[in-house]
Design a protein around this motif. Structure first.
Motif, PDB file in Angstrom:
ATOM      1  N   THR A 122       0.991  -1.085   0.041  1.00 13.67           N
ATOM      2  CA  THR A 122      -0.102  -0.037  -0.060  1.00 13.67           C
ATOM      3  C   THR A 122       0.914   1.238  -0.003  1.00 13.67           C
ATOM      4  O   THR A 122       1.811   1.264   0.606  1.00 13.67           O
ATOM      5  CB  THR A 122      -0.966   0.163   1.182  1.00 13.67           C
ATOM      6  OG1 THR A 122      -0.146  -0.059   2.279  1.00 13.67           O
ATOM      7  CG2 THR A 122      -2.036  -0.929   1.257  1.00 13.67           C
ATOM      8  N   ARG A 123       0.342   2.226  -0.805  1.00 15.37           N
ATOM      9  CA  ARG A 123       1.149   3.387  -0.602  1.00 15.37           C
ATOM     10  C   ARG A 123      -0.043   4.506  -0.515  1.00 15.37           C
ATOM     11  O   ARG A 123      -1.363   4.153  -0.877  1.00 15.37           O
ATOM     12  CB  ARG A 123       1.948   3.759  -2.128  1.00 15.37           C
ATOM     13  CG  ARG A 123       2.929   3.199  -2.229  1.00 15.37           C
ATOM     14  CD  ARG A 123       3.819   3.408  -3.442  1.00 15.37           C
ATOM     15  NE  ARG A 123       4.805   2.517  -3.907  1.00 15.37           N
ATOM     16  CZ  ARG A 123       4.817   1.267  -4.422  1.00 15.37           C
ATOM     17  NH1 ARG A 123       3.702   0.854  -5.040  1.00 15.37           N
ATOM     18  NH2 ARG A 123       6.034   0.574  -4.651  1.00 15.37           N
ATOM     19  N   SER A 126      -3.028   4.318  -3.116  1.00 18.38           N
ATOM     20  CA  SER A 126      -3.047   3.275  -4.218  1.00 18.38           C
ATOM     21  C   SER A 126      -2.495   1.863  -3.362  1.00 18.38           C
ATOM     22  O   SER A 126      -2.144   1.846  -2.276  1.00 18.38           O
ATOM     23  CB  SER A 126      -2.111   3.426  -5.212  1.00 18.38           C
ATOM     24  OG  SER A 126      -0.598   3.545  -4.895  1.00 18.38           O
ATOM     25  N   THR A 128      -1.028  -1.927  -4.601  1.00 22.37           N
ATOM     26  CA  THR A 128      -0.274  -2.724  -5.566  1.00 22.37           C
ATOM     27  C   THR A 128      -0.572  -4.233  -5.316  1.00 22.37           C
ATOM     28  O   THR A 128      -0.046  -4.781  -4.318  1.00 22.37           O
ATOM     29  CB  THR A 128       0.939  -2.292  -5.692  1.00 22.37           C
ATOM     30  OG1 THR A 128       1.213  -1.039  -6.120  1.00 22.37           O
ATOM     31  CG2 THR A 128       1.716  -3.514  -6.890  1.00 22.37           C
ATOM     32  N   SER A 168       1.307  -8.359 -12.327  1.00 28.34           N
ATOM     33  CA  SER A 168       0.951  -7.377 -11.114  1.00 28.34           C
ATOM     34  C   SER A 168       0.061  -6.150 -11.555  1.00 28.34           C
ATOM     35  O   SER A 168      -0.076  -5.679 -12.875  1.00 28.34           O
ATOM     36  CB  SER A 168       2.210  -6.942 -10.370  1.00 28.34           C
ATOM     37  OG  SER A 168       3.135  -7.718  -9.880  1.00 28.34           O
ATOM     38  N   ARG A 169      -0.689  -5.687 -10.593  1.00 29.43           N
ATOM     39  CA  ARG A 169      -1.711  -4.597 -10.686  1.00 29.43           C
ATOM     40  C   ARG A 169      -1.423  -3.688  -9.703  1.00 29.43           C
ATOM     41  O   ARG A 169      -1.418  -4.000  -8.818  1.00 29.43           O
ATOM     42  CB  ARG A 169      -2.906  -5.045 -11.388  1.00 29.43           C
ATOM     43  CG  ARG A 169      -3.194  -5.468 -12.473  1.00 29.43           C
ATOM     44  CD  ARG A 169      -3.147  -4.280 -13.514  1.00 29.43           C
ATOM     45  NE  ARG A 169      -3.310  -5.034 -15.148  1.00 29.43           N
ATOM     46  CZ  ARG A 169      -2.418  -5.373 -15.880  1.00 29.43           C
ATOM     47  NH1 ARG A 169      -1.274  -5.068 -15.403  1.00 29.43           N
ATOM     48  NH2 ARG A 169      -2.662  -5.411 -17.003  1.00 29.43           N
ATOM     49  N   THR A 170      -1.862  -2.406 -10.357  1.00 31.54           N
ATOM     50  CA  THR A 170      -1.867  -1.075  -8.981  1.00 31.54           C
ATOM     51  C   THR A 170      -3.177  -0.764  -9.096  1.00 31.54           C
ATOM     52  O   THR A 170      -3.687  -0.205 -10.378  1.00 31.54           O
ATOM     53  CB  THR A 170      -0.749  -0.162  -9.138  1.00 31.54           C
ATOM     54  OG1 THR A 170       0.573  -0.785  -9.059  1.00 31.54           O
ATOM     55  CG2 THR A 170      -1.129   1.023  -8.328  1.00 31.54           C
ATOM     56  N   GLU A 172      -5.518   2.318  -8.296  1.00 29.45           N
ATOM     57  CA  GLU A 172      -5.522   3.783  -7.864  1.00 29.45           C
ATOM     58  C   GLU A 172      -6.709   4.383  -7.136  1.00 29.45           C
ATOM     59  O   GLU A 172      -7.908   3.866  -7.294  1.00 29.45           O
ATOM     60  CB  GLU A 172      -4.922   4.667  -9.205  1.00 29.45           C
ATOM     61  CG  GLU A 172      -3.733   4.055  -9.681  1.00 29.45           C
ATOM     62  CD  GLU A 172      -2.443   4.548  -9.184  1.00 29.45           C
ATOM     63  OE1 GLU A 172      -2.521   5.307  -8.133  1.00 29.45           O
ATOM     64  OE2 GLU A 172      -1.330   3.879  -9.564  1.00 29.45           O
TER      65      GLU A 172
END
Length: 299
Positions: A122-123, A126, A128, A168-170, A172
């Protein structure tokens, strides 16, 4: 109408008497485990093979009082060596006095041939989902083997299908401070392969960006004010020392001379003798007598 209401009431009563479903149903290395809901409850394990709609009971785990089951007896459906044919969907139901709970599908916490390993990061704003595109199903089916991502806020049940992807997917535009959950599974030609991964939930962290403009402006104003104070004190110290000393000395007051001599001269005081008359009563008569003259002699 009354009969319909009575039927609905009977159905709701029966449903309320059913035991709660098991929790934390997980499968790892041929062993299926779960957390019991209430005492005096038995459990039955059913399985469904890949790309099939038929549920079958596992003979070793029918109405068992235990909280685990060995599923190694479930073998491939045929001699086809495709890896997905060894995958099965597992489901556990709770039973008590002929009443059954809803079935709960098992998940796998660690990756294997049938379940993708799941790792998320986590960011601010977002999330990932890290996925490995080099797995057994991909080797067999190339780009026809994908990962299906299920995603949603914590508390949403079930999670909604988000996307089928190879790698992989992010995700948003997520709300900071909100907790989101992810689950993944393999697909082959669009058909779901189970068990799915166990659900993982993480909080989206808050952004570390802070508006520093007010802080910087306040700091600059403080520096300017401090510089002005230092310059002012320096100026007074170097160039106005004598004036400051004179201002701090005690003031000496002198009485000015008499500029109007004669008009405001001090003259000696001479007392004035006052005169008054005494009244002398003599035989009923009042006779005045001067205070300065001696009294008359008596006859």
């Amino acid at each position: 109408m009354l009969l319909i209401l009575l039927c609905l009431h009977a159905v709701s009563w029966v449903a309320s008497q059913a035991p709660p479903p098991p929790q934390n149903v997980q499968v790892e290395k041929g062993q299926l485990t779960w957390t019991p809901g209430e005492p005096d409850v038995t459990y039955t394990v059913n399985y469904r093979r890949f790309n099939s709609d038929k549920w079958e009971a596992l003979p070793a785990c029918i109405q068992t009082p235990f909280h685990s089951c060995n599923i190694s007896a479930v073998g491939p459906r045929d001699t086809n060596d495709s890896p997905e044919n060894s995958c099965v969907t597992l489901r556990v139901r709770a039973e008590r006095r002929g009443l059954r709970s809803e079935g709960v599908n098992a998940c796998s916490r660690y990756g294997d041939v049938c379940t993708p390993p799941l790792s998320i990061l986590t960011r601010p704003g977002s999330l990932t989902v890290f996925l490995n595109d080099d797995h057994e199903l991909a080797k067999e089916h190339a780009n026809n083997a994908k990962h299906r991502i299920y995603f949603g806020r914590e508390g949403e049940s079930p999670l909604q299908k988000y996307e089928d992807t190879i790698d992989s997917r992010t995700i948003e535009d997520l709300e900071e401070g909100q907790r989101y959950c992810v689950q993944v599974a393999y697909t082959v030609h669009g058909d779901l392969v189970e068990p799915r991964s166990c659900i993982q939930c993480e909080v989206i962290p808050a952004s570390e960006h802070v508006n520093r403009t007010p802080m910087i402006v306040g700091l600059l104003v403080g520096i300017v004010v401090l510089a002005i104070i230092i310059l002012t004190l320096g100026y007074l110290g170097f160039f106005q020392t004598e004036k400051i000393k004179r201002c701090l000395e005690p003031h000496k007051y002198e009485i000015p001379p008499n500029l109007f001599r004669g008009e405001f001269e001090v003259r000696p005081f001479t007392p004035i003798v006052e005169r008054y008359d005494d009244l002398q009563i003599s035989h009923g008569n009042y006779e005045p007598r001067s205070a300065l003259s001696p009294p008359a002699a008596a006859s």
